[in-house]
Design a protein around this motif. Structure first.
Motif, PDB file in Angstrom:
ATOM      1  N   SER A 165       2.825   9.903   8.510  1.00  0.00           N
ATOM      2  CA  SER A 165       1.537   9.211   8.616  1.00  0.00           C
ATOM      3  C   SER A 165       0.563   9.686   7.541  1.00  0.00           C
ATOM      4  CB  SER A 165       0.935   9.406  10.010  1.00  0.00           C
ATOM      5  OG  SER A 165       0.551  10.756  10.217  1.00  0.00           O
ATOM      6  N   THR A 166       0.677  10.958   7.130  1.00  0.00           N
ATOM      7  CA  THR A 166      -0.164  11.469   6.042  1.00  0.00           C
ATOM      8  C   THR A 166       0.230  10.827   4.714  1.00  0.00           C
ATOM      9  OG1 THR A 166      -0.470  13.576   7.187  1.00  0.00           O
ATOM     10  CG2 THR A 166      -0.893  13.547   4.816  1.00  0.00           C
ATOM     11  N   VAL A 167       1.542  10.747   4.459  1.00  0.00           N
ATOM     12  CA  VAL A 167       2.029  10.114   3.225  1.00  0.00           C
ATOM     13  C   VAL A 167       1.553   8.666   3.142  1.00  0.00           C
ATOM     14  CG1 VAL A 167       4.107   9.334   2.017  1.00  0.00           C
ATOM     15  CG2 VAL A 167       4.034  11.625   3.038  1.00  0.00           C
ATOM     16  N   GLU A 168       1.604   7.979   4.258  1.00  0.00           N
ATOM     17  CA  GLU A 168       1.273   6.545   4.255  1.00  0.00           C
ATOM     18  C   GLU A 168      -0.208   6.279   3.995  1.00  0.00           C
ATOM     19  OE1 GLU A 168       4.813   5.082   7.305  1.00  0.00           O
ATOM     20  OE2 GLU A 168       2.790   5.461   8.067  1.00  0.00           O
ATOM     21  N   ARG A 169      -1.045   7.262   4.159  1.00  0.00           N
ATOM     22  CA  ARG A 169      -2.475   7.062   3.900  1.00  0.00           C
ATOM     23  C   ARG A 169      -2.842   7.325   2.440  1.00  0.00           C
ATOM     24  NH1 ARG A 169      -2.737   9.800   8.815  1.00  0.00           N
ATOM     25  NH2 ARG A 169      -3.535  11.713   7.863  1.00  0.00           N
ATOM     26  N   GLN A 170      -1.887   7.756   1.632  1.00  0.00           N
ATOM     27  CA  GLN A 170      -2.161   7.988   0.215  1.00  0.00           C
ATOM     28  C   GLN A 170      -2.312   6.648  -0.519  1.00  0.00           C
ATOM     29  OE1 GLN A 170       1.131  10.389  -1.088  1.00  0.00           O
ATOM     30  NE2 GLN A 170       0.464  12.198   0.051  1.00  0.00           N
ATOM     31  N   PRO A 171      -3.202   6.582  -1.528  1.00  0.00           N
ATOM     32  CA  PRO A 171      -3.465   5.302  -2.226  1.00  0.00           C
ATOM     33  C   PRO A 171      -2.204   4.643  -2.779  1.00  0.00           C
ATOM     34  CG  PRO A 171      -5.118   6.923  -2.816  1.00  0.00           C
ATOM     35  CD  PRO A 171      -4.101   7.654  -1.997  1.00  0.00           C
ATOM     36  N   SER A 172      -1.291   5.423  -3.349  1.00  0.00           N
ATOM     37  CA  SER A 172      -0.085   4.819  -3.922  1.00  0.00           C
ATOM     38  C   SER A 172       0.766   4.153  -2.848  1.00  0.00           C
ATOM     39  CB  SER A 172       0.738   5.891  -4.653  1.00  0.00           C
ATOM     40  OG  SER A 172       1.143   6.918  -3.751  1.00  0.00           O
ATOM     41  N   HIS A 173       0.808   4.761  -1.676  1.00  0.00           N
ATOM     42  CA  HIS A 173       1.600   4.169  -0.591  1.00  0.00           C
ATOM     43  C   HIS A 173       0.882   2.962   0.005  1.00  0.00           C
ATOM     44  CE1 HIS A 173       5.176   4.737   1.952  1.00  0.00           C
ATOM     45  NE2 HIS A 173       4.471   4.048   2.843  1.00  0.00           N
ATOM     46  N   ARG A 174      -0.425   3.005   0.060  1.00  0.00           N
ATOM     47  CA  ARG A 174      -1.156   1.838   0.559  1.00  0.00           C
ATOM     48  C   ARG A 174      -0.904   0.621  -0.332  1.00  0.00           C
ATOM     49  NH1 ARG A 174      -1.930   2.459   5.576  1.00  0.00           N
ATOM     50  NH2 ARG A 174      -3.060   0.502   5.405  1.00  0.00           N
ATOM     51  N   ARG A 175      -0.781   0.871  -1.648  1.00  0.00           N
ATOM     52  CA  ARG A 175      -0.492  -0.244  -2.553  1.00  0.00           C
ATOM     53  C   ARG A 175       0.880  -0.832  -2.257  1.00  0.00           C
ATOM     54  NH1 ARG A 175      -3.349   3.125  -6.245  1.00  0.00           N
ATOM     55  NH2 ARG A 175      -1.408   4.089  -6.992  1.00  0.00           N
ATOM     56  N   ARG A 176       1.848   0.015  -1.915  1.00  0.00           N
ATOM     57  CA  ARG A 176       3.173  -0.496  -1.566  1.00  0.00           C
ATOM     58  C   ARG A 176       3.121  -1.314  -0.281  1.00  0.00           C
ATOM     59  NH1 ARG A 176       7.371   4.264  -1.462  1.00  0.00           N
ATOM     60  NH2 ARG A 176       8.606   2.555  -0.602  1.00  0.00           N
ATOM     61  N   LEU A 177       2.325  -0.874   0.680  1.00  0.00           N
ATOM     62  CA  LEU A 177       2.178  -1.645   1.915  1.00  0.00           C
ATOM     63  C   LEU A 177       1.544  -3.003   1.631  1.00  0.00           C
ATOM     64  CD1 LEU A 177       0.951   1.136   4.382  1.00  0.00           C
ATOM     65  CD2 LEU A 177       3.279   0.267   4.089  1.00  0.00           C
ATOM     66  N   ASP A 178       0.579  -3.027   0.707  1.00  0.00           N
ATOM     67  CA  ASP A 178      -0.038  -4.301   0.328  1.00  0.00           C
ATOM     68  C   ASP A 178       0.981  -5.226  -0.338  1.00  0.00           C
ATOM     69  OD1 ASP A 178      -2.445  -3.443   1.329  1.00  0.00           O
ATOM     70  OD2 ASP A 178      -3.267  -2.837  -0.617  1.00  0.00           O
ATOM     71  N   GLN A 179       1.874  -4.663  -1.158  1.00  0.00           N
ATOM     72  CA  GLN A 179       2.917  -5.477  -1.781  1.00  0.00           C
ATOM     73  C   GLN A 179       3.842  -6.076  -0.723  1.00  0.00           C
ATOM     74  OE1 GLN A 179       4.825  -2.793  -4.497  1.00  0.00           O
ATOM     75  NE2 GLN A 179       3.136  -2.810  -5.977  1.00  0.00           N
ATOM     76  N   GLY A 180       4.155  -5.287   0.300  1.00  0.00           N
ATOM     77  CA  GLY A 180       4.977  -5.807   1.379  1.00  0.00           C
ATOM     78  C   GLY A 180       4.309  -6.955   2.097  1.00  0.00           C
ATOM     79  N   LEU A 181       3.007  -6.857   2.297  1.00  0.00           N
ATOM     80  CA  LEU A 181       2.266  -7.928   2.958  1.00  0.00           C
ATOM     81  C   LEU A 181       2.242  -9.186   2.093  1.00  0.00           C
ATOM     82  CD1 LEU A 181       0.630  -8.641   5.469  1.00  0.00           C
ATOM     83  CD2 LEU A 181      -1.411  -7.832   4.269  1.00  0.00           C
TER      84      LEU A 181
END
Length: 566
Positions: A190-206
């Motif tokens: 959950s800590t990793v997922e809150r990092q900006p680089s990971h948030r960008r990957r989540l946005d790409q998935g969306l």
């Protein structure tokens, strides 16, 4: 009937490294949102049967389970659903292990099934109890079989593989019953997922999800009804011949066996439905990062896959499917609450009610290499069996459960009046024929079609392809009538930019605006596999009698407020 006699339970104690609290991971949020919508779904809890060597004692099993609880924080946490939710890791405690004495003649497999059934008698409340239940059966002083039942919030199917492997190692070798190295835990995730680089990957998935949802057929297998709706069920198949064929195809193509089954299914669906591109929902394991290879938690999410089937050879289609599955998997993680919000909006815009259950659902983790298989004995006859299942909104679902020794799969129909048991069986046998035909060597497109040996679906007049969805105009008319009663309505297909137009007689109890009419139609769509809501609504004094009288009606009906768009 398996006989089990309850004995005193045994506490399985654990002592971890830390007690900590944090937000849910993206994977946990995904499962939590799903559980909010479908709390009684069978997959809300996942069961596992462990391989127990001869001579293993109750104490041995308790020690093995205790180490698993210490190693994996997901198994000793409590959870609060919602956004952002909460996971609370306990540093110490115990989980009761139910113990039963087994009858003398009951086979271990049947005993394990009974243990699982007993564990499933009530749901797991992850807010106050451990997300895992443990049970064993003993015979003659040693353990016959051991099972665990988990909340899907704590594990996914790939996590079960890891737990099964670790348990087997510890059951064989007591020296392996140590905590081992620290690894990434859900709180760390959950800590990793809150990092900006990971948030960008989540946005790409969306964004990937949004692009696919905007154009995908809502029900890929939409077809005319054969008889009145009679429920939901699945044909299951166990085929040694198909499993042997998969081994040969995998050695030739260097592609995993589940992907080969996926390719065969795409060839079959393209042949039956007429779609050259297969777009549908499948599951992504989301374990591409090296730090997640031994991760015990829930990571899998639904993702859209798109395969241009066309007319390639079978081996070319297998490789094409490998690339498509990889591309879909790279976009398989996203914020489920944002996805749900956008999907609801887009579905309303399209006038559809998609279901996000996976059409292709594989729980197989293929660890076999690509060496040429050894000669095999003649396969046993293929077994087929029908089972009634709980209702589901998806019309067709294909589940792959096993590829080692025999291919175990099922075709699940959400409407047996439209996709009948006979057709479900025919699809499974066609899949088996195609795999067996492709085992000796590659097939060109004509040979692939010949092996499938099923014709395209026939759709009579009144069926239309609208926004990439096959629909039956009569079912759209029925939808509108039920949604807007008591208003008199007529639905027409037109050749202009709004292919479906509903004309609605204004009444005191009818809709007062096109937007209200559309909302009411969309609300009744779930479970209607050959309908969609109109794109345009006209409120008028009296609807035209038929499509040929539209021009005269439009000039005569002075009460018409003109075209009303949602």
């Amino acid at each position: 009937m398996v006989q089990l006699f309850p004995l005193d339970s045994v506490p399985v104690r654990f002592q971890g490294w830390r007690a900590a609290t944090g937000p849910l991971t993206v994977g946990q949020l995904n499962i939590g949102k799903w559980l909010e919508d479908a709390p009684q779904a069978p997959a809300a809890m996942l069961d596992q049967t462990f391989a127990v060597p001869p001579g293993v004692t109750i104490r041995d099993v308790a020690e093995c389970f205790g180490v698993l609880l210490c190693r994996h924080e997901a198994l000793r946490s409590r959870y609060v659903l919602g956004e952002p939710g909460e996971q609370r890791v306990l540093t110490a405690g115990e989980v009761p292990m139910a113990v039963y004495r087994s009858g003398e003649d009951d086979p271990p497999e049947r005993v394990a099934e009974r243990l699982v059934a007993l564990a499933r008698e009530k749901p797991i409340d992850v807010t106050v109890e451990a997300p895992v239940r443990l049970a064993i059966a003993v015979r003659d002083g040693t353990v016959l079989t051991a099972v665990a039942l988990y909340s899907h919030l704590a594990v996914d199917f790939q996590a079960l593989v890891i737990l099964g492997r670790e348990f087997a190692q510890m059951a064989r070798d007591p020296a392996a019953r140590v905590l081992g190295e620290a690894r990434q835990q859900p709180l760390d995730r959950s800590t990793v997922e809150r990092q900006p680089s990971h948030r960008r990957r989540l946005d790409q998935g969306l964004r990937h999800w949004s692009r696919q949802l905007a154009s995908a057929p809502v029900h890929l297998y939409a077809r005319p009804r054969v008889r009145p709706a009679t429920g939901s069920g699945a044909y299951g198949m166990s085929s040694e011949a198909a499993a042997q064929a998969l081994d040969h195809i995998a050695a030739r193509t260097q592609v995993s066996r589940p992907t080969i089954v996926f390719a065969a299914l795409c060839a079959l669906l393209a042949r039956r439905t007429g779609y050259h591109t297969c777009q549908f929902v499948m599951l992504s394991a989301n374990r591409f990062e090296s730090s997640l290879r031994e991760y015990v938690g829930t990571l899998a999410q639904s993702t859209f896959v798109s395969v241009e089937v066309g007319e390639p050879t079978f081996d070319e289609l297998v490789r094409r499917c490998f690339g498509s599955v990889l591309q879909a998997g790279l976009h398989g993680a996203y914020d489920v609450y944002r996805q749900h919000e956008y999907s609801t909006w887009l579905a309303t815009e399209r006038g559809v009610a998609p279901t996000f259950e996976p059409l292709f659902n594989s729980v197989v983790v293929d660890t076999r290499g690509f060496d040429a298989p050894a000669p095999s004995p003649a396969p046993a006859p293929t077994r087929l069996e029908w089972a009634d299942l709980p209702p589901t909104n998806i019309l067709l679902r294909f589940d792959l459960g096993q590829v080692d020794g025999e291919l175990v799969a099922r075709v699940w129909s959400g409407d047996t009046g439209r996709l009948t048991p006979d057709e479900a069986k025919a699809l499974l046998l066609a899949l088996e024929r195609l795999l067996v035909a492709a085992a000796p060597g590659d097939l060109d497109h004509a040979a692939t079609v010949e092996a499938i040996a099923l014709p395209p679906i026939e759709r009579p007049p009144g069926w239309l392809l609208v926004d990439n969805c096959w629909i039956d105009l009569a079912e759209v008319q029925q939808l509108v009538e039920e949604a807007l009663a008591p208003a008199v309505t007529r639905v027409f297909a037109t050749a202009d930019g709004d292919p479906l137009v509903a004309y609605i007689a204004e009444t005191p109890d009818g809709p007062t605006t096109p937007a209200e009419a559309h909302r009411r139609c969309v609300a009744l769509l779930p479970g209607r596999h050959a309908a969609m809501a109109p794109r345009r609504y006209v409120l008028c004094g009296q609807p035209p009698a038929d499509v040929t009288s539209l021009e005269a009606w439009q000039s005569e009906d002075v009460r018409s407020a003109g075209p009303g768009r949602r």
